[in-house]
Design an enzyme around this catalytic site. Structure first.
Site, mmCIF file in Angstrom:
data_model
loop_
_atom_site.group_PDB
_atom_site.id
_atom_site.type_symbol
_atom_site.label_atom_id
_atom_site.label_comp_id
_atom_site.label_asym_id
_atom_site.label_seq_id
_atom_site.Cartn_x
_atom_site.Cartn_y
_atom_site.Cartn_z
ATOM 1 N N HIS A 112 -20.409 -32.998 -64.517
ATOM 2 C CA HIS A 112 -21.642 -33.963 -64.765
ATOM 3 C C HIS A 112 -22.163 -33.786 -66.444
ATOM 4 O O HIS A 112 -23.351 -33.897 -66.567
ATOM 5 C CB HIS A 112 -22.805 -33.461 -63.916
ATOM 6 C CG HIS A 112 -22.162 -33.292 -62.501
ATOM 7 N ND1 HIS A 112 -21.965 -34.278 -61.792
ATOM 8 C CD2 HIS A 112 -21.955 -32.093 -61.785
ATOM 9 C CE1 HIS A 112 -21.617 -33.636 -60.615
ATOM 10 N NE2 HIS A 112 -21.627 -32.478 -60.514
ATOM 11 N N SER A 157 -20.577 -44.327 -92.324
ATOM 12 C CA SER A 157 -21.605 -45.401 -92.054
ATOM 13 C C SER A 157 -22.170 -45.929 -93.550
ATOM 14 O O SER A 157 -21.951 -45.306 -94.217
ATOM 15 C CB SER A 157 -22.908 -44.508 -91.426
ATOM 16 O OG SER A 157 -23.970 -45.313 -91.484
#
Length: 475
Positions: free
Chosen positions: A150, A280
Site C-alpha cells: 500500500h 525542467s
C-alpha cells in the site's frame, strides 16, 4: 511541416520496425506472394511461362506509387490498383497476376507476415530487457531495501528480489509471445469465401492441387501451420490476440516504470540522466524520470488499443466484412511501433540505471526499529518477562518514537529508548547485532538466485543469439 506526422515514426520507434510496416515492405511482399502463386500454379500445370515469371521477378521492386494511387482513385480498390500497376511494368505477365486469388490473398497473408516479423523484432528487445534485469537482480540480490505494501513501509526485501517481480511479468510475456509464434497460422490460398471455388475450374476439380498450392505457398513464406478453414479473411481473433499480447507487454513495462518513478522520488534508484539533460524548463535542479514517463504514456496507448481489435473480431459478418480494414491499418502497426519504442526505452534505462545504497539504508534505519519490536518482545519473554506487560512498554516507546519522527521531524530513537529502559531484561548488546538489515530480508537472496537460475537463465540461454542491442533514444 503543414501536415500531421506520427510521433511513433518521428520520435520513438526503431528503423527496423518502421520498415516492417512500411509501404515498400508491404507492397514488395504483395509482389512476392503473386510471384510465388504463379510459380506454384505453373508447377501444378497451369499455362504460365518461365518468361512471364522472369518478368514478374525482374520488376518485383519496381513499384510506381504515383501510378498505383491514380489507379486506386479510379477503381476505389487498393489491390486491383497494384495489380494494374504491376501489370504495366510486366506486360507479358499481366494476365496471370493474382490468378484465382482474392484481395485477402495478398492483404491478409502480408499482414500475418508483418505480425510474425514484428514479433521477432520485439522478441530481441524483450530478451535484452530480461537479460539486463536479470543481471541487475543478481548484482543487488543481497542489498536490503524497504518493502512496501500500500506504499507503506513493510518487511524488508532486497533490491534484486524486487527486480525479480518485474522479471516475473516478462517471463509470462515471453512465454505468451513464443506460444503465439509457434501456433500462428498462415491464411494461404483459400479463395473468395474460403471455398477455393475459383480454383475448381483452374485445376479441373482436382482438390489435391488446391491443397498443395495452399501448403506449398505457406511454407515458402516460413509458415508450417495453415488455417484449415477460413472465410475470405483469416480469423480476426488473430489480431485481437496479438494486440492483447502487446498490451500485456505494455502492462509489464508500465508496472516497472510506476515503481521506478516512486523509487526516484525516494532518491533510492534513478533512471539515467545525461550530462546536458534538462529536467525542467523552470526548475534547474530537477531530475525528472522522463524515460519512465514516456514508457507509461506509450503503454497506456497500447493498452487502449486492445479493445479496438477485440471489437473488430467480435463484429465480423459471415465470410467477410470491410469494417475491419481501416481499423487494422491503424491499430496493428501502431501497437507494434509503440511496444517497440517501449522496449527500446526500457533497455536504455537498464543500461544506465543508478542505485544509491546509502539512501536506501537511511530509509531502512528509519523503519527498522519498529520492525524489530517483535524480536524484542520475544527476547524479553525468554528472559522471564510477562508478554502483555512488555508489549505495553514497547508500545509506549514506539508511540513516542513515532511522534519524534512525524511531529518533531527527528530521527527514529526507538532503539535508544529501549536500550536506556532498565526495566527491560534483554541482552542489549545482542539487540544491536540483530539490527543488521540483512537479518530481516528472509530468503530474498536465495529466492532471487533460484528464480534467475531456474526460470530466467533458460530463456536467456535459448535466445543467446539475440543478446546485444543498441538502445539509444531518438529524442
Amino acid at each position: 511541416m503543414n501536415s500531421y506526422k506520427n510521433p511513433l515514426e518521428e520520435r520513438y520507434s526503431s528503423e527496423e520496425m518502421l520498415f516492417n510496416f512500411s509501404h515498400n515492405n508491404k507492397f514488395r511482399t504483395w509482389r512476392k506472394l503473386w510471384i510465388a502463386l504463379a510459380e506454384i500454379e505453373k508447377d501444378l500445370g497451369l499455362e504460365i511461362s518461365d518468361e512471364q515469371i522472369a518478368e514478374l521477378k525482374a520488376n518485383a521492386e519496381n513499384i510506381d506509387y504515383d501510378k498505383a494511387a491514380e489507379y486506386e482513385k479510379k477503381f476505389r480498390h487498393d489491390v486491383m490498383a497494384h495489380v494494374h500497376t504491376y501489370g504495366d511494368v510486366a506486360p507479358s505477365a499481366k494476365g496471370i497476376i493474382h490468378l484465382g486469388a482474392t484481395s485477402a490473398f495478398v492483404g491478409d497473408n502480408t499482414d500475418l507476415i508483418q505480425i510474425r516479423d514484428g514479433l521477432l523484432i520485439l522478441k530481441k528487445k524483450l530478451v535484452n530487457v530480461i537479460k539486463n534485469l536479470a543481471d541487475f537482480a543478481i548484482e543487488y540480490k543481497d542489498l536490503p531495501t524497504l518493502g512496501f505494501t500500500h506504499f507503506q513501509p513493510a518487511q524488508l526485501t532486497t533490491v534484486g528480489k524486487r527486480a525479480t517481480l518485474w522479471l516475473q511479468s516478462l517471463v509470462l510475456d515471453i512465454e505468451e509471445l513464443d506460444f503465439f509464434l509457434e501456433t500462428l497460422r498462415f491464411r494461404g490460398v483459400k479463395g473468395t469465401t474460403g471455398t477455393a471455388a475459383s480454383f475448381l475450374e483452374l485445376f479441373n476439380g482436382d482438390y489435391s492441387k488446391v491443397k498443395h498450392l495452399d501448403k506449398e505457398l505457406s511454407k515458402r513464406f516460413g509458415f508450417e501451420k495453415v488455417f484449415g478453414v477460413s472465410g475470405q479473411t483469416y480469423d480476426r481473433k488473430i489480431d485481437a490476440k496479438v494486440v492483447a499480447l502487446l498490451g500485456n507487454i505494455a502492462q509489464s513495462a508500465h508496472k516497472f516504470t510506476n515503481d521506478l518513478r516512486l523509487l526516484q522520488n525516494l532518491k533510492e534508484i534513478e533512471e539515467p540522466f545525461e550530462k546536458n539533460q534538462i529536467g525542467s524548463s523552470a526548475m534547474a535542479y530537477k531530475r525528472n524520470p522522463m524515460r519512465s514517463e514516456r514508457i507509461g504514456a506509450l503503454a497506456k496507448y497500447v493498452m487502449s488499443l486492445t479493445t479496438s481489435s477485440a471489437m473488430v473480431a467480435s463484429t465480423q459478418w459471415f465470410e467477410r466484412t470491410l469494417d475491419d480494414s481501416a481499423n487494422k491499418r491503424l491499430t496493428i502497426p501502431q501497437a507494434f511501433l509503440a511496444v517497440d519504442a517501449i522496449l527500446l526505452i526500457w533497455n536504455n534505462i537498464m543500461n544506465g540505471i543508478v542505485v544509491y545504497p546509502n539512501r536506501i539504508n537511511k530509509h531502512i534505519m528509519e523503519e527498522l526499529p519498529f520492525m524489530a519490536t517483535e524480536y524484542i518482545i520475544m527476547e524479553e519473554v525468554k528472559a522471564g518477562g510477562d508478554r502483555q506487560e512488555i508489549h505495553e512498554v514497547i508500545r509506549v516507546h514506539s508511540m513516542e518514537a513515532s511522534k519524534q519522527v512525524k511531529v518533531e521531524g527527528k530521527e527514529n530513537d526507538l532503539i535508544e529508548r529501549i536500550l536506556s529502559d532498565h526495566s527491560l531484561k534483554l541482552d542489549k548488546s545482542k539487540l544491536k547485532e540483530v539490527l543488521d538489515p540483512k537479518n530481516f530480508i528472509g530468503f530474498a537472496p536465495i529466492q532471487t538466485e533460484e528464480f534467475i537460475k531456474n526460470e530466467v537463465q533458460p530463456i536467456i540461454d535459448q535466445n543467446k543469439d539475440l543478446i546485444g542491442l543498441e538502445a539509444d533514444l531518438k529524442v
